[in-house]
Enzyme design. Structure first.
Site, short mmCIF file in Angstrom:
data_model
loop_
_atom_site.label_atom_id
_atom_site.label_comp_id
_atom_site.label_asym_id
_atom_site.label_seq_id
_atom_site.Cartn_x
_atom_site.Cartn_y
_atom_site.Cartn_z
N ASP A 33 -4.94 -1.78 24.52
CA ASP A 33 -6.02 -0.80 24.44
C ASP A 33 -5.70 0.36 23.49
O ASP A 33 -6.24 1.45 23.63
CB ASP A 33 -6.36 -0.26 25.83
CG ASP A 33 -5.15 0.40 26.50
OD1 ASP A 33 -4.04 0.29 25.95
OD2 ASP A 33 -5.33 1.00 27.58
N ARG B 101 12.96 -1.70 -10.21
CA ARG B 101 11.57 -1.53 -10.63
C ARG B 101 11.34 -0.04 -10.88
O ARG B 101 11.84 0.80 -10.13
CB ARG B 101 10.58 -2.05 -9.58
CG ARG B 101 9.12 -1.94 -10.01
CD ARG B 101 8.18 -2.77 -9.16
NE ARG B 101 8.13 -2.37 -7.76
CZ ARG B 101 8.67 -3.06 -6.75
NH1 ARG B 101 9.34 -4.17 -7.00
NH2 ARG B 101 8.57 -2.63 -5.50
N TYR C 253 14.71 -8.59 -11.14
CA TYR C 253 15.19 -8.87 -9.78
C TYR C 253 16.14 -10.06 -9.86
O TYR C 253 15.72 -11.19 -10.06
CB TYR C 253 14.00 -9.18 -8.86
CG TYR C 253 12.88 -8.19 -9.04
CD1 TYR C 253 12.86 -7.00 -8.32
CD2 TYR C 253 11.85 -8.43 -9.96
CE1 TYR C 253 11.84 -6.08 -8.50
CE2 TYR C 253 10.83 -7.51 -10.15
CZ TYR C 253 10.84 -6.34 -9.42
OH TYR C 253 9.83 -5.42 -9.61
N GLU D 67 4.60 -0.90 -14.22
CA GLU D 67 5.73 -1.12 -13.32
C GLU D 67 6.50 -2.40 -13.63
O GLU D 67 6.52 -3.34 -12.84
CB GLU D 67 5.25 -1.16 -11.88
CG GLU D 67 4.03 -2.07 -11.62
CD GLU D 67 3.64 -2.11 -10.16
OE1 GLU D 67 4.51 -2.37 -9.30
OE2 GLU D 67 2.46 -1.90 -9.88
N GLU E 179 8.06 2.52 -11.68
CA GLU E 179 6.58 2.50 -11.67
C GLU E 179 6.02 3.91 -11.76
O GLU E 179 6.42 4.80 -11.03
CB GLU E 179 6.09 1.84 -10.37
CG GLU E 179 4.59 1.84 -10.20
CD GLU E 179 4.18 1.20 -8.88
OE1 GLU E 179 3.02 0.78 -8.77
OE2 GLU E 179 5.02 1.14 -7.96
N ASP F 147 1.15 5.72 -6.36
CA ASP F 147 1.98 4.51 -6.25
C ASP F 147 3.17 4.66 -7.19
O ASP F 147 3.02 4.52 -8.40
CB ASP F 147 1.13 3.29 -6.62
CG ASP F 147 1.84 1.97 -6.37
OD1 ASP F 147 2.99 1.98 -5.88
OD2 ASP F 147 1.24 0.91 -6.67
N HIS G 299 -1.63 -2.57 -12.25
CA HIS G 299 -2.93 -2.78 -11.62
C HIS G 299 -3.69 -1.46 -11.61
O HIS G 299 -3.12 -0.39 -11.82
CB HIS G 299 -2.75 -3.29 -10.18
CG HIS G 299 -1.85 -2.44 -9.34
ND1 HIS G 299 -2.27 -1.27 -8.73
CD2 HIS G 299 -0.53 -2.56 -9.00
CE1 HIS G 299 -1.27 -0.73 -8.06
NE2 HIS G 299 -0.20 -1.49 -8.21
N HIS H 206 8.14 -7.48 -1.88
CA HIS H 206 7.40 -6.75 -0.85
C HIS H 206 8.24 -6.62 0.42
O HIS H 206 7.75 -6.84 1.53
CB HIS H 206 6.05 -7.43 -0.55
CG HIS H 206 5.06 -7.23 -1.65
ND1 HIS H 206 3.88 -7.94 -1.72
CD2 HIS H 206 5.06 -6.41 -2.73
CE1 HIS H 206 3.20 -7.56 -2.79
NE2 HIS H 206 3.89 -6.63 -3.42
N ASP I 295 9.60 2.13 -3.20
CA ASP I 295 8.21 2.01 -3.67
C ASP I 295 7.34 2.67 -2.61
O ASP I 295 7.13 2.11 -1.53
CB ASP I 295 7.86 0.53 -3.84
CG ASP I 295 6.49 0.31 -4.48
OD1 ASP I 295 5.63 1.22 -4.40
OD2 ASP I 295 6.27 -0.78 -5.05
N HIS J 47 6.20 -10.72 -11.58
CA HIS J 47 4.90 -10.10 -11.28
C HIS J 47 4.29 -9.54 -12.55
O HIS J 47 4.91 -9.50 -13.62
CB HIS J 47 5.05 -9.00 -10.22
CG HIS J 47 6.00 -7.90 -10.58
ND1 HIS J 47 5.71 -6.92 -11.51
CD2 HIS J 47 7.25 -7.60 -10.13
CE1 HIS J 47 6.71 -6.08 -11.61
NE2 HIS J 47 7.67 -6.47 -10.79
N HIS K 263 -4.46 -1.06 -4.79
CA HIS K 263 -4.91 -2.07 -5.75
C HIS K 263 -6.42 -1.88 -5.83
O HIS K 263 -7.17 -2.45 -5.05
CB HIS K 263 -4.53 -3.48 -5.29
CG HIS K 263 -3.06 -3.72 -5.30
ND1 HIS K 263 -2.42 -4.55 -4.41
CD2 HIS K 263 -2.07 -3.22 -6.09
CE1 HIS K 263 -1.12 -4.55 -4.65
NE2 HIS K 263 -0.89 -3.75 -5.67
#
Length: 439
Positions: free
Chosen positions: A32, A399, A381, A377, A401, A264, A347, A236, A253, A343, A354
């Site tokens: 709940d 990375r 890796y 970005e 970005e 971002d 974006h 991710h 990130d 990747h 996104h």
């Protein structure tokens, strides 16, 4: 007063049309309890209304051009779950020409749809009960044709208008995005100052969220990625529970949501405060690539062109470092670079991380226009078990970005307050250690 976005949406709608835009609903987390409510981006963009279980009806050709169906005031429920705008607030605060209790929506649906030639409504947009109510109502109205009832003949996704509007940011929206970016940048700076061997990734995660909330952000714009060591090679990664180790890099990130707009940012920095030689090799390659791709941003360029350039730069660099062997052009043709760069370069960014807006027009990649905000970005890796590479690069993930606004003259980096040069990062981390010792 209604929002200017609503007036522009009405201007773009077809003649003799009506739009039905539902708000988000509360979502059960367990038993709940609910997740913290976050309004649907399209609904908030048009109305500014922050409560769940509402419906907006937009009909520019009618006397009541903007109607809201909302939860009514209920003193007992408001004691438990907070104040509501109610029907009166929908008119007085949010500028609705008419407002009703949301329970009245279906009863009024025939009148709302009758005579409209086009209905703007997103079927399959996550509101299954409302989808069925609209479909059933249209079927009933077709059966009532002998009585002069005229149902819409065409259903159009309102995103065809709304998402193009959302893609091009106004000056006011850019100002909100700059503030969101500043908040996120401060979170990243604090993470760099605080990181120490022996800490947990979730401590950095918690610190960043604290800085966001302290600075006025509603929440993180998405689940933050705080990955140390080989965890940084998982695109991710969200477990955020490993121990930070001296000698590892930490990839963070994280972006903030401020007044409905997202930032971002990704930064990668050494847990121990200094980049090793191998880490510098990878990091500088990614940074040089990112900076060149940012310099490409201007009206008329496409994200595809920028991505292709990032592939060229990173592939050439990977050959120099021994991560790949062969002619860069051939390696690109064979997509060998995807072993380490899997990747896209970026974006759109806005109310959603996104964000809305078409990436192609007339079957071709869409040229950039002033007012678009995008991320840039690139990353590399190198998995721990990668084969046929120098051992010193195993388990390194980097990375970098930034959020970049397309301007009439070129570009503006909204996230430039987050350090990314090696010397800047090491100096900030040294400052954090000095502050800690002084305390």
């Amino acid at each position: 007063m209604p929002r200017p976005q609503l007036a522009e949406f009405m201007r773009r709608m077809e003649p003799d049309s009506v739009a039905i835009i539902p708000a988000a609903r509360e979502v059960t987390r367990s038993n709940d309890t609910e997740y913290r409510f976050r309004q649907d981006s399209d609904f908030y963009y048009l109305t500014g209304f922050r409560e769940p279980d509402a419906v907006a009806v937009v009909a520019p050709g009618r006397e009541a051009r903007f109607s809201l169906f909302v939860r009514p005031r209920d003193r007992e429920k408001e004691i438990w779950t907070g104040r509501r705008a109610g029907v009166e607030g929908a008119r007085e605060t949010y500028g609705a020409d008419e407002a009703f209790a949301v329970e009245e929506f279906q009863a009024k649906l025939t009148g709302l749809l009758d005579g409209a030639r086009v209905l703007y409504y997103r079927l399959g947009g996550g509101h299954a009960e409302l989808d069925q109510a609209v479909i059933n109502q249209l079927a009933r109205m077709r059966m009532m044709g002998r009585r002069g009832v005229r149902p819409p003949q065409t259903i159009v996704d309102p995103g065809t208008l709304l998402h193009e509007m959302r893609l091009i940011k106004s000056e006011e929206e850019v100002a909100l995005m700059r503030r969101s970016a500043d908040i996120a940048a401060e979170g990243h700076r604090e993470a760099m100052r605080a990181a120490r061997p022996g800490m947990k990734e979730y401590e950095i995660d918690a610190l960043i969220e604290y800085v966001f909330r302290r600075s006025g952000a509603a929440a993180p714009a998405y689940n933050s990625i705080v990955g140390s060591g080989a965890n940084a090679t998982i695109l991710h990664y969200v477990d955020n529970d490993a121990t930070l180790r001296d000698g590892d890099l930490l990839l963070v990130d994280a972006g903030a949501e401020y007044e409905g707009f997202a930032s971002d940012i990704t930064r990668t920095f050494p847990v121990g405060g200094h980049f090793s030689e191998a880490q510098r090799d990878i990091y500088q390659l990614v940074l040089d690539c990112q900076e060149e791709c940012i310099r490409m941003v201007r009206p008329g360029v496409t994200l595809d062109e920028m991505h292709q350039r990032s592939v060229e730069l990173l592939t050439e660099g990977m050959v120099r470092l021994g991560l790949l062997r062969g002619e860069p052009a051939k390696l690109i043709e064979e997509e060998q670079y995807k072993k380490f760069y899997m990747h896209r370069l970026g974006h759109y960014l806005g109310m959603d991380v996104h964000d809305a807006g078409a990436y192609h027009a007339d079957g071709r990649p869409r040229p950039m226009e002033p007012g678009i905000v995008m991320t840039v970005e690139p990353g590399l890796y190198v998995a721990e078990d990668a084969e046929d590479i120098p051992d010193k690069y195993r388990g390194i993930g980097v990375r970098i970005e930034d959020d970049v606004l397309v301007t009439p003259e070129g570009f503006s980096v909204l996230t430039d307050k987050a350090p990314k040069q090696i010397e800047e990062i090491e100096a900030l981390m040294a400052e954090g250690r000095g502050r800690g010792q002084a305390a």
